[in-house]
Motif scaffolding. Sequence first.
Motif, short mmCIF file in Angstrom:
data_model
loop_
_atom_site.label_atom_id
_atom_site.label_comp_id
_atom_site.label_asym_id
_atom_site.label_seq_id
_atom_site.Cartn_x
_atom_site.Cartn_y
_atom_site.Cartn_z
N VAL A 1 -30.22 -31.09 76.69
CA VAL A 1 -29.81 -31.80 75.48
C VAL A 1 -29.96 -30.89 74.26
O VAL A 1 -29.07 -30.82 73.39
CB VAL A 1 -30.63 -33.09 75.30
N ASP A 2 -31.09 -30.18 74.18
CA ASP A 2 -31.30 -29.27 73.05
C ASP A 2 -30.25 -28.15 73.05
O ASP A 2 -29.72 -27.78 71.99
CB ASP A 2 -32.69 -28.65 73.12
N LEU A 3 -29.95 -27.63 74.24
CA LEU A 3 -28.95 -26.58 74.34
C LEU A 3 -27.58 -27.09 73.90
O LEU A 3 -26.84 -26.37 73.20
CB LEU A 3 -28.87 -26.06 75.78
N HIS A 4 -27.23 -28.31 74.30
CA HIS A 4 -25.95 -28.89 73.89
C HIS A 4 -25.86 -28.94 72.36
O HIS A 4 -24.84 -28.55 71.77
CB HIS A 4 -25.80 -30.30 74.46
N SER A 5 -26.92 -29.40 71.71
CA SER A 5 -26.92 -29.51 70.24
C SER A 5 -26.78 -28.14 69.59
O SER A 5 -26.01 -27.96 68.64
CB SER A 5 -28.21 -30.19 69.77
N GLU A 6 -27.53 -27.16 70.11
CA GLU A 6 -27.48 -25.81 69.54
C GLU A 6 -26.09 -25.18 69.73
O GLU A 6 -25.56 -24.55 68.81
CB GLU A 6 -28.53 -24.93 70.23
N THR A 7 -25.52 -25.37 70.92
CA THR A 7 -24.22 -24.76 71.20
C THR A 7 -23.12 -25.44 70.40
O THR A 7 -22.22 -24.78 69.88
CB THR A 7 -23.91 -24.84 72.71
N GLU A 8 -23.21 -26.75 70.28
CA GLU A 8 -22.21 -27.48 69.47
C GLU A 8 -22.29 -27.04 68.02
O GLU A 8 -21.25 -26.84 67.37
CB GLU A 8 -22.44 -28.99 69.59
N ARG A 9 -23.49 -26.87 67.52
CA ARG A 9 -23.65 -26.41 66.13
C ARG A 9 -23.05 -25.01 65.96
O ARG A 9 -22.35 -24.74 64.97
CB ARG A 9 -25.14 -26.40 65.77
N LEU A 10 -23.29 -24.13 66.91
CA LEU A 10 -22.74 -22.78 66.86
C LEU A 10 -21.21 -22.82 66.86
O LEU A 10 -20.55 -22.11 66.08
CB LEU A 10 -23.26 -21.97 68.05
N ILE A 11 -20.64 -23.65 67.71
CA ILE A 11 -19.18 -23.76 67.80
C ILE A 11 -18.60 -24.24 66.48
O ILE A 11 -17.59 -23.71 65.98
CB ILE A 11 -18.80 -24.70 68.96
#
Length: 390
Positions: free
Chosen positions: A298-308
Amino acid sequence: MLAPITPGRQGNVRHNLSGVLAYDSFRPANMDSFFPINLSADSMRLVSDCRAILGEVEGMSRFVPNIDMYLSMYVRKEALLSSQIEGTQCTFDDVLDPSNESNASRDLTDVVNYTRAVQQATKLMEELPLCMRLLKSVHATLLGNGRGSDKTPGQFRTTQNWVGPNGCTLNEAPYVPPNTEDMKEALGDLELFINERDDIDPVIKAALVHYQFETTHPFLDGNGRLGRLLILLSLIHDGALTKPVIYPSYELKRHRSEYYDWLMRVRQRGDFEGWVSFFSTCLLASAREARDSMRKLVDLHSETERLIREKAGRATTNALMLLDLLEGNPIVDTAFVSERMQISRSSANNLISQFTDWGILVQRDTSRKRYRTFSYEPYLAILRTGDEPL
Protein backbone atom coordinates in the motif's frame (compact mmCIF):
# COMPACT_ATOMS: atom_id res chain seq x y z
CA MET A 1 7.16 -50.49 9.11
CA LEU A 2 4.39 -48.43 10.68
CA ALA A 3 5.91 -46.32 13.45
CA PRO A 4 4.87 -47.30 17.01
CA ILE A 5 1.46 -45.86 17.87
CA THR A 6 0.01 -45.65 21.37
CA PRO A 7 -3.77 -46.03 20.95
CA GLY A 8 -5.67 -43.05 22.29
CA ARG A 9 -7.98 -40.19 21.41
CA GLN A 10 -6.23 -39.81 18.03
CA GLY A 11 -6.98 -43.40 16.92
CA ASN A 12 -5.39 -46.82 16.87
CA VAL A 13 -3.85 -49.48 14.65
CA ARG A 14 -5.90 -51.67 12.30
CA HIS A 15 -4.57 -55.11 11.34
CA ASN A 16 -5.30 -55.89 7.67
CA LEU A 17 -5.29 -59.16 5.74
CA SER A 18 -3.23 -62.13 6.89
CA GLY A 19 -0.18 -64.20 6.11
CA VAL A 20 2.40 -62.67 3.76
CA LEU A 21 -0.13 -59.97 2.79
CA ALA A 22 -0.68 -58.77 6.36
CA TYR A 23 -0.02 -55.12 7.18
CA ASP A 24 -1.04 -52.51 9.75
CA SER A 25 -2.70 -49.17 9.00
CA PHE A 26 -3.74 -46.24 11.15
CA ARG A 27 -7.40 -45.95 12.05
CA PRO A 28 -8.31 -42.31 12.91
CA ALA A 29 -10.67 -41.73 15.80
CA ASN A 30 -13.90 -39.77 15.57
CA MET A 31 -12.88 -36.10 15.83
CA ASP A 32 -15.16 -35.40 18.77
CA SER A 33 -12.95 -37.74 20.79
CA PHE A 34 -10.03 -35.28 20.37
CA PHE A 35 -11.64 -33.11 23.05
CA PRO A 36 -11.07 -31.65 25.53
CA ILE A 37 -7.94 -29.99 24.20
CA ASN A 38 -6.28 -28.45 27.23
CA LEU A 39 -4.14 -25.64 25.88
CA SER A 40 -1.66 -23.84 28.11
CA ALA A 41 -2.02 -20.13 28.78
CA ASP A 42 0.82 -19.48 26.30
CA SER A 43 -0.91 -21.54 23.61
CA MET A 44 -4.21 -19.73 24.19
CA ARG A 45 -2.38 -16.41 23.77
CA LEU A 46 -0.96 -17.69 20.48
CA VAL A 47 -4.45 -18.56 19.25
CA SER A 48 -5.80 -15.19 20.42
CA ASP A 49 -2.93 -13.28 18.81
CA CYS A 50 -3.47 -15.24 15.62
CA ARG A 51 -7.14 -14.30 15.50
CA ALA A 52 -6.23 -10.65 16.09
CA ILE A 53 -3.75 -10.56 13.21
CA LEU A 54 -6.18 -12.38 10.91
CA GLY A 55 -8.77 -9.74 11.80
CA GLU A 56 -6.28 -6.99 11.11
CA VAL A 57 -5.39 -8.37 7.67
CA GLU A 58 -9.06 -8.93 6.91
CA GLY A 59 -9.86 -5.34 7.91
CA MET A 60 -7.04 -3.93 5.79
CA SER A 61 -8.26 -5.87 2.77
CA ARG A 62 -11.58 -4.02 2.84
CA PHE A 63 -10.01 -0.59 2.41
CA VAL A 64 -6.92 -1.23 0.32
CA PRO A 65 -6.98 0.07 -3.28
CA ASN A 66 -6.40 -2.68 -5.84
CA ILE A 67 -7.00 -5.39 -3.24
CA ASP A 68 -7.94 -7.89 -5.95
CA MET A 69 -4.52 -7.42 -7.53
CA TYR A 70 -2.79 -8.00 -4.21
CA LEU A 71 -4.96 -11.04 -3.53
CA SER A 72 -3.96 -12.57 -6.85
CA MET A 73 -0.32 -12.16 -5.77
CA TYR A 74 -1.01 -13.71 -2.36
CA VAL A 75 -2.78 -16.68 -3.93
CA ARG A 76 0.17 -17.24 -6.28
CA LYS A 77 2.58 -16.96 -3.37
CA GLU A 78 0.68 -19.55 -1.33
CA ALA A 79 0.57 -21.78 -4.41
CA LEU A 80 4.33 -21.48 -4.81
CA LEU A 81 5.20 -22.01 -1.14
CA SER A 82 2.90 -25.00 -0.73
CA SER A 83 4.23 -26.59 -3.92
CA GLN A 84 7.81 -25.98 -2.78
CA ILE A 85 7.13 -28.05 0.34
CA GLU A 86 6.50 -30.94 -2.08
CA GLY A 87 9.76 -30.28 -3.95
CA THR A 88 8.79 -27.76 -6.63
CA GLN A 89 11.89 -25.76 -7.60
CA CYS A 90 10.56 -22.65 -9.37
CA THR A 91 10.57 -19.15 -7.86
CA PHE A 92 8.06 -16.30 -7.66
CA ASP A 93 9.64 -14.67 -10.73
CA ASP A 94 9.16 -17.92 -12.68
CA VAL A 95 5.47 -17.89 -11.81
CA LEU A 96 5.00 -14.28 -12.92
CA ASP A 97 7.17 -14.20 -16.07
CA PRO A 98 4.79 -14.03 -19.07
CA SER A 99 7.41 -15.68 -21.29
CA ASN A 100 7.01 -18.90 -19.27
CA GLU A 101 3.34 -19.38 -20.11
CA SER A 102 4.01 -21.11 -23.44
CA ASN A 103 6.89 -23.18 -22.13
CA ALA A 104 5.79 -24.26 -18.70
CA SER A 105 7.83 -26.75 -16.74
CA ARG A 106 6.21 -29.40 -14.59
CA ASP A 107 7.08 -27.36 -11.50
CA LEU A 108 5.49 -24.22 -12.91
CA THR A 109 2.41 -26.20 -13.96
CA ASP A 110 2.00 -27.39 -10.37
CA VAL A 111 1.95 -23.79 -9.13
CA VAL A 112 -0.45 -22.63 -11.84
CA ASN A 113 -2.79 -25.54 -11.02
CA TYR A 114 -2.66 -24.70 -7.32
CA THR A 115 -3.52 -21.07 -8.07
CA ARG A 116 -6.52 -22.17 -10.12
CA ALA A 117 -7.55 -24.57 -7.36
CA VAL A 118 -7.60 -21.77 -4.75
CA GLN A 119 -9.68 -19.58 -7.04
CA GLN A 120 -12.05 -22.44 -7.84
CA ALA A 121 -12.44 -23.43 -4.17
CA THR A 122 -13.29 -19.92 -2.96
CA LYS A 123 -15.84 -19.56 -5.76
CA LEU A 124 -17.43 -22.97 -5.09
CA MET A 125 -17.79 -22.07 -1.40
CA GLU A 126 -20.27 -19.39 -2.43
CA GLU A 127 -22.58 -22.21 -3.56
CA LEU A 128 -21.56 -25.31 -1.62
CA PRO A 129 -20.67 -26.16 1.97
CA LEU A 130 -17.06 -27.12 2.63
CA CYS A 131 -17.67 -30.76 1.78
CA MET A 132 -15.97 -33.77 0.22
CA ARG A 133 -17.69 -33.09 -3.11
CA LEU A 134 -16.04 -29.66 -3.20
CA LEU A 135 -12.63 -31.06 -2.24
CA LYS A 136 -12.79 -33.72 -4.96
CA SER A 137 -13.59 -31.08 -7.57
CA VAL A 138 -10.74 -28.86 -6.36
CA HIS A 139 -8.37 -31.85 -6.29
CA ALA A 140 -9.11 -32.51 -9.98
CA THR A 141 -8.00 -28.96 -10.76
CA LEU A 142 -5.01 -29.16 -8.44
CA LEU A 143 -3.52 -32.19 -10.17
CA GLY A 144 -4.74 -31.18 -13.62
CA ASN A 145 -1.98 -31.87 -16.14
CA GLY A 146 0.86 -31.49 -13.61
CA ARG A 147 2.45 -33.69 -10.97
CA GLY A 148 0.08 -36.54 -10.12
CA SER A 149 -2.15 -36.17 -13.18
CA ASP A 150 -1.95 -39.95 -13.63
CA LYS A 151 -3.17 -40.57 -10.05
CA THR A 152 -6.96 -40.36 -10.56
CA PRO A 153 -7.45 -36.59 -9.98
CA GLY A 154 -10.75 -35.82 -8.26
CA GLN A 155 -11.29 -39.38 -7.03
CA PHE A 156 -10.71 -40.81 -3.58
CA ARG A 157 -8.32 -43.71 -3.60
CA THR A 158 -9.66 -47.25 -3.83
CA THR A 159 -6.41 -48.92 -2.78
CA GLN A 160 -4.04 -48.70 0.16
CA ASN A 161 -1.38 -45.97 0.05
CA TRP A 162 1.56 -45.24 2.33
CA VAL A 163 3.94 -42.43 3.24
CA GLY A 164 7.70 -42.85 3.39
CA PRO A 165 11.00 -42.37 1.59
CA ASN A 166 11.11 -42.89 -2.17
CA GLY A 167 11.21 -46.58 -3.00
CA CYS A 168 9.97 -47.88 0.35
CA THR A 169 7.35 -50.62 0.34
CA LEU A 170 4.08 -50.81 2.26
CA ASN A 171 5.69 -52.85 5.03
CA GLU A 172 8.66 -50.48 5.27
CA ALA A 173 6.62 -47.25 5.42
CA PRO A 174 6.72 -45.26 8.69
CA TYR A 175 3.12 -44.17 8.14
CA VAL A 176 0.28 -46.14 6.56
CA PRO A 177 -2.96 -44.13 6.30
CA PRO A 178 -6.32 -45.77 6.98
CA ASN A 179 -7.52 -48.56 4.72
CA THR A 180 -10.27 -47.55 2.31
CA GLU A 181 -13.09 -48.57 4.66
CA ASP A 182 -11.68 -46.56 7.57
CA MET A 183 -10.83 -43.71 5.17
CA LYS A 184 -14.47 -43.34 4.09
CA GLU A 185 -15.62 -43.33 7.69
CA ALA A 186 -13.01 -40.71 8.64
CA LEU A 187 -13.94 -38.47 5.70
CA GLY A 188 -17.62 -38.59 6.62
CA ASP A 189 -16.74 -37.64 10.18
CA LEU A 190 -14.42 -34.84 8.96
CA GLU A 191 -17.21 -33.37 6.81
CA LEU A 192 -19.59 -33.37 9.79
CA PHE A 193 -16.93 -31.78 12.01
CA ILE A 194 -16.26 -29.00 9.51
CA ASN A 195 -19.91 -28.13 9.05
CA GLU A 196 -21.47 -28.82 12.45
CA ARG A 197 -18.85 -27.90 15.06
CA ASP A 198 -19.22 -24.13 15.17
CA ASP A 199 -18.30 -23.97 18.88
CA ILE A 200 -14.54 -24.21 18.27
CA ASP A 201 -12.16 -21.30 17.68
CA PRO A 202 -11.50 -21.13 13.91
CA VAL A 203 -7.70 -21.32 14.37
CA ILE A 204 -7.91 -24.44 16.53
CA LYS A 205 -10.47 -25.93 14.17
CA ALA A 206 -8.27 -25.28 11.12
CA ALA A 207 -5.37 -27.03 12.90
CA LEU A 208 -7.51 -30.11 13.61
CA VAL A 209 -9.09 -30.19 10.15
CA HIS A 210 -5.69 -30.00 8.48
CA TYR A 211 -4.27 -32.72 10.72
CA GLN A 212 -7.18 -35.09 10.14
CA PHE A 213 -7.18 -34.60 6.38
CA GLU A 214 -3.44 -35.23 6.14
CA THR A 215 -3.79 -38.28 8.39
CA THR A 216 -6.64 -39.71 6.30
CA HIS A 217 -4.63 -39.12 3.09
CA PRO A 218 -7.65 -39.82 0.86
CA PHE A 219 -6.02 -39.28 -2.56
CA LEU A 220 -3.22 -41.10 -4.32
CA ASP A 221 -1.35 -37.81 -4.72
CA GLY A 222 -1.75 -34.13 -3.86
CA ASN A 223 -2.84 -34.66 -0.24
CA GLY A 224 -0.27 -32.22 1.15
CA ARG A 225 -1.12 -29.42 -1.25
CA LEU A 226 -4.87 -29.85 -0.85
CA GLY A 227 -4.53 -30.18 2.92
CA ARG A 228 -2.72 -26.83 3.14
CA LEU A 229 -5.33 -25.23 0.89
CA LEU A 230 -7.90 -26.64 3.33
CA ILE A 231 -6.39 -24.44 6.07
CA LEU A 232 -7.44 -21.34 4.13
CA LEU A 233 -10.83 -22.80 3.27
CA SER A 234 -11.51 -23.73 6.89
CA LEU A 235 -10.68 -20.20 8.08
CA ILE A 236 -12.94 -18.72 5.40
CA HIS A 237 -15.70 -21.22 6.18
CA ASP A 238 -15.67 -20.27 9.87
CA GLY A 239 -15.58 -16.51 9.26
CA ALA A 240 -12.02 -15.77 10.38
CA LEU A 241 -11.37 -14.60 6.81
CA THR A 242 -13.55 -13.71 3.83
CA LYS A 243 -10.76 -13.87 1.24
CA PRO A 244 -7.45 -15.75 0.87
CA VAL A 245 -5.45 -12.82 2.26
CA ILE A 246 -2.70 -14.87 3.93
CA TYR A 247 -0.34 -17.62 2.80
CA PRO A 248 -0.26 -20.32 5.55
CA SER A 249 2.49 -22.31 3.85
CA TYR A 250 5.02 -19.50 4.45
CA GLU A 251 6.04 -20.80 7.89
CA LEU A 252 5.17 -24.46 7.28
CA LYS A 253 7.74 -24.42 4.48
CA ARG A 254 10.38 -22.81 6.69
CA HIS A 255 9.80 -25.48 9.36
CA ARG A 256 9.01 -28.37 7.03
CA SER A 257 10.75 -31.10 9.03
CA GLU A 258 9.17 -29.98 12.30
CA TYR A 259 5.80 -29.73 10.54
CA TYR A 260 5.93 -33.33 9.37
CA ASP A 261 7.26 -34.46 12.76
CA TRP A 262 4.32 -32.85 14.55
CA LEU A 263 1.75 -34.52 12.30
CA MET A 264 3.37 -37.86 13.08
CA ARG A 265 3.64 -37.10 16.79
CA VAL A 266 -0.12 -36.57 17.01
CA ARG A 267 -0.75 -39.91 15.27
CA GLN A 268 1.61 -41.66 17.63
CA ARG A 269 0.78 -39.98 20.95
CA GLY A 270 -2.35 -37.88 20.49
CA ASP A 271 -0.53 -34.65 21.39
CA PHE A 272 -3.14 -32.28 19.99
CA GLU A 273 -2.12 -29.55 22.43
CA GLY A 274 1.43 -29.48 21.07
CA TRP A 275 0.20 -29.59 17.47
CA VAL A 276 -2.25 -26.70 17.96
CA SER A 277 0.53 -24.65 19.57
CA PHE A 278 2.94 -25.35 16.69
CA PHE A 279 0.25 -24.70 14.07
CA SER A 280 -0.80 -21.43 15.74
CA THR A 281 2.81 -20.26 15.93
CA CYS A 282 3.24 -20.88 12.20
CA LEU A 283 -0.09 -19.34 11.25
CA LEU A 284 0.61 -16.28 13.40
CA ALA A 285 3.98 -15.70 11.73
CA SER A 286 2.47 -16.22 8.27
CA ALA A 287 -0.38 -13.82 9.00
CA ARG A 288 2.04 -11.18 10.30
CA GLU A 289 4.17 -11.50 7.18
CA ALA A 290 1.06 -11.12 4.99
CA ARG A 291 -0.06 -8.07 6.99
CA ASP A 292 3.36 -6.42 6.82
CA SER A 293 3.62 -7.14 3.10
CA MET A 294 0.22 -5.58 2.50
CA ARG A 295 1.24 -2.44 4.38
CA LYS A 296 4.43 -2.18 2.32
CA LEU A 297 2.48 -2.72 -0.92
CA VAL A 298 0.00 0.00 0.00
CA ASP A 299 2.82 2.42 0.88
CA LEU A 300 4.61 1.57 -2.37
CA HIS A 301 1.42 2.19 -4.36
CA SER A 302 1.06 5.66 -2.80
CA GLU A 303 4.71 6.54 -3.40
CA THR A 304 4.66 5.32 -6.99
CA GLU A 305 1.39 7.07 -7.78
CA ARG A 306 2.78 10.30 -6.36
CA LEU A 307 5.92 9.92 -8.49
CA ILE A 308 3.84 9.30 -11.62
CA ARG A 309 1.68 12.38 -11.01
CA GLU A 310 4.82 14.48 -10.61
CA LYS A 311 6.57 13.13 -13.70
CA ALA A 312 4.06 11.94 -16.28
CA GLY A 313 2.34 15.17 -17.30
CA ARG A 314 -0.13 14.55 -20.14
CA ALA A 315 0.63 10.83 -20.01
CA THR A 316 -0.58 10.54 -16.40
CA THR A 317 -3.75 8.60 -17.25
CA ASN A 318 -1.92 5.93 -19.22
CA ALA A 319 0.89 5.82 -16.66
CA LEU A 320 -1.58 5.14 -13.84
CA MET A 321 -3.18 2.44 -15.98
CA LEU A 322 0.23 0.83 -16.37
CA LEU A 323 0.73 0.95 -12.59
CA ASP A 324 -2.57 -0.90 -12.14
CA LEU A 325 -1.45 -3.46 -14.69
CA LEU A 326 1.90 -3.95 -12.95
CA GLU A 327 0.25 -4.63 -9.60
CA GLY A 328 -1.34 -7.70 -11.12
CA ASN A 329 1.49 -8.52 -13.51
CA PRO A 330 4.80 -7.20 -12.16
CA ILE A 331 6.86 -8.73 -14.99
CA VAL A 332 5.95 -7.43 -18.46
CA ASP A 333 7.17 -6.92 -21.99
CA THR A 334 6.11 -4.42 -24.62
CA ALA A 335 3.72 -6.79 -26.37
CA PHE A 336 1.96 -7.64 -23.10
CA VAL A 337 1.52 -3.98 -22.13
CA SER A 338 0.31 -3.08 -25.62
CA GLU A 339 -2.25 -5.90 -25.65
CA ARG A 340 -3.55 -5.43 -22.11
CA MET A 341 -3.76 -1.63 -22.28
CA GLN A 342 -4.99 -1.63 -25.89
CA ILE A 343 -2.38 0.88 -26.99
CA SER A 344 0.17 0.80 -29.80
CA ARG A 345 3.51 -0.93 -29.30
CA SER A 346 5.35 2.36 -29.66
CA SER A 347 3.17 3.91 -26.91
CA ALA A 348 3.73 0.88 -24.72
CA ASN A 349 7.47 1.07 -25.33
CA ASN A 350 7.51 4.78 -24.48
CA LEU A 351 5.63 4.15 -21.23
CA ILE A 352 7.99 1.34 -20.25
CA SER A 353 10.99 3.56 -21.03
CA GLN A 354 9.60 6.30 -18.81
CA PHE A 355 8.97 3.86 -15.96
CA THR A 356 12.52 2.57 -16.37
CA ASP A 357 13.95 6.09 -16.24
CA TRP A 358 11.95 6.78 -13.07
CA GLY A 359 13.23 3.61 -11.38
CA ILE A 360 9.85 1.87 -11.30
CA LEU A 361 10.76 -0.79 -13.87
CA VAL A 362 14.08 -2.56 -14.35
CA GLN A 363 15.14 -4.41 -17.50
CA ARG A 364 15.71 -8.01 -16.48
CA ASP A 365 18.42 -9.02 -18.96
CA THR A 366 20.34 -5.95 -20.04
CA SER A 367 22.23 -7.88 -22.73
CA ARG A 368 19.06 -8.38 -24.76
CA LYS A 369 18.08 -5.86 -27.42
CA ARG A 370 14.90 -7.67 -28.49
CA TYR A 371 12.21 -9.51 -26.55
CA ARG A 372 13.13 -7.56 -23.44
CA THR A 373 11.21 -8.08 -20.21
CA PHE A 374 10.91 -5.60 -17.35
CA SER A 375 10.11 -6.10 -13.69
CA TYR A 376 8.48 -3.88 -11.09
CA GLU A 377 11.37 -4.50 -8.71
CA PRO A 378 10.23 -2.56 -5.62
CA TYR A 379 6.95 -4.52 -5.73
CA LEU A 380 8.60 -7.89 -6.32
CA ALA A 381 11.12 -7.27 -3.55
CA ILE A 382 8.23 -7.24 -1.09
CA LEU A 383 6.54 -10.35 -2.47
CA ARG A 384 9.67 -12.46 -2.97
CA THR A 385 10.19 -12.92 0.77
CA GLY A 386 10.58 -16.65 1.47
CA ASP A 387 10.23 -17.74 -2.16
CA GLU A 388 13.54 -19.61 -2.56
CA PRO A 389 13.12 -23.34 -3.24
CA LEU A 390 14.16 -25.73 -0.48
